[in-house]
Design an enzyme around this catalytic site. Structure first.
Site, PDB file in Angstrom:
ATOM      1  N   GLU A 132       0.814  -1.214   0.000  1.00  0.00           N
ATOM      2  CA  GLU A 132       0.000   0.000   0.000  1.00  0.00           C
ATOM      3  C   GLU A 132       0.845   1.261   0.000  1.00  0.00           C
ATOM      4  OE1 GLU A 132      -3.030   0.050   2.925  1.00  0.00           O
ATOM      5  OE2 GLU A 132      -4.260  -1.394   1.852  1.00  0.00           O
ATOM      6  N   HIS A 161     -10.968  -1.311  -0.022  1.00  0.00           N
ATOM      7  CA  HIS A 161     -11.605  -2.163   0.994  1.00  0.00           C
ATOM      8  C   HIS A 161     -13.087  -2.394   0.760  1.00  0.00           C
ATOM      9  CE1 HIS A 161      -7.936  -2.112   3.375  1.00  0.00           C
ATOM     10  NE2 HIS A 161      -7.905  -0.827   3.199  1.00  0.00           N
TER      11      HIS A 161
END
Length: 294
Positions: free
Chosen positions: A173, A181
């Site tokens: 990330e 998500h």
């Protein structure tokens, strides 16, 4: 070092971010949905498959970003510098963001300290004996942690749904990708027998937390130009979980949280000054130019 000319347009940047998000999520599900591979027969095999998928996506994104960004030099140190992969000012990049982030966890740290003291009082062994035992156990504990696939999932490699919703992947990330998500909604709803309302609340809370942390991590990278800064902060947050705000009969925890939060706000800009992480130069390696001194 050659000065970078030109810039990436906002529409192109937005399209690239959306495209990379979709590609990252699609890659995670590619083995079963696209390649039609049989389901993994163990959790370790499942995690290994996910690690490979995350690695493929990350390498692809590094190449794509190198093509999209206004990079005009092929020098290896310059290219690494664009991504914030640097060896200079490493201690500042590790210690200062770690200290700054820990201020938000002042309540959690006080709670851990109080639990340790309670355990220490129950143990009734001399303090030096406890320290010696801890040091002797440290190598075996580190060996056990290093061989644990959950450690590599939660603190190093890839963003994967798990019971602790605030754990995402520092390496993938912070280098090239920050997960949305939202793809977790279907997994929570179908596999964990949550109602649609419960799944929405879980994902909503998860998304809210990650948006806040993502903004903070991006702030660290833009201010410092060093990938180690958001990476260290991310690992620490994954290890600590959500900050503790309140504990019954332990008012000191709440006091510590408030004091830590105020200290964090006060020190946020002073401890992320670009001159702490870069030489005072007009040829900074940060492609976005925020570290330039002119």
């Amino acid at each position: 070092m050659e000065e970078i000319k030109g810039s990436l347009s906002k529409p192109a940047a937005v399209i690239a971010c959306i495209g990379m998000t979709l590609f990252y999520v699609a890659t995670l599900y590619a083995p079963t949905l696209i390649l039609r591979l049989p389901p993994p027969h163990s959790f370790n095999n499942f995690m290994t498959r996910r690690f490979i998928c995350a690695a493929v996506s990350s390498v692809a994104f590094v190449i794509i970003c190198a093509l999209l960004l206004p990079i005009r030099s092929g020098d290896a140190s310059y290219l690494f510098g664009v991504y914030g992969i640097r060896s200079d000012h490493i201690w500042q990049a590790v210690l200062l963001p770690l200290f700054l982030t820990s201020l938000m966890y002042a309540g959690s740290l006080v709670l851990l300290a109080s639990k340790w003291m309670e355990h220490r009082n129950q143990d009734r062994r001399p303090l030096l004996c406890c320290i010696k035992t801890t040091l002797l156990r440290f190598p075996s504990q580190m060996s056990s942690v290093a061989s644990d696939v959950l450690f590599w999932r939660n603190l190093v490699v890839s963003s994967i749904l798990n019971s602790n919703f605030n754990e995402q992947a520092p390496l993938t990330e912070e280098l090239v990708f920050r997960a949305s998500h939202l793809n977790h909604m279907a997994e929570i709803y179908s596999r964990h027998n949550y109602s649609l309302r419960e799944a929405s609340m879980v994902v909503g809370l998860q998304l809210g937390y990650t948006v806040v942390f993502g903004s903070y991590a991006s702030f660290l990278f833009i201010r410092t130009g060093n990938l180690a800064c958001p990476l260290v902060a991310h690992v620490f947050c994954n290890y600590m979980g959500l900050p503790v705000l309140f504990v019954q009969r332990k008012g000191l925890v709440s006091v510590a949280f408030v004091a830590g939060t105020l200290s964090f706000a006060w020190l946020l800009f002073p401890l992320t000054r670009p001159d702490l992480y870069n030489e005072r130069t007009n040829s900074c390696r940060c492609w976005q130019g925020y570290c330039l001194w002119n």
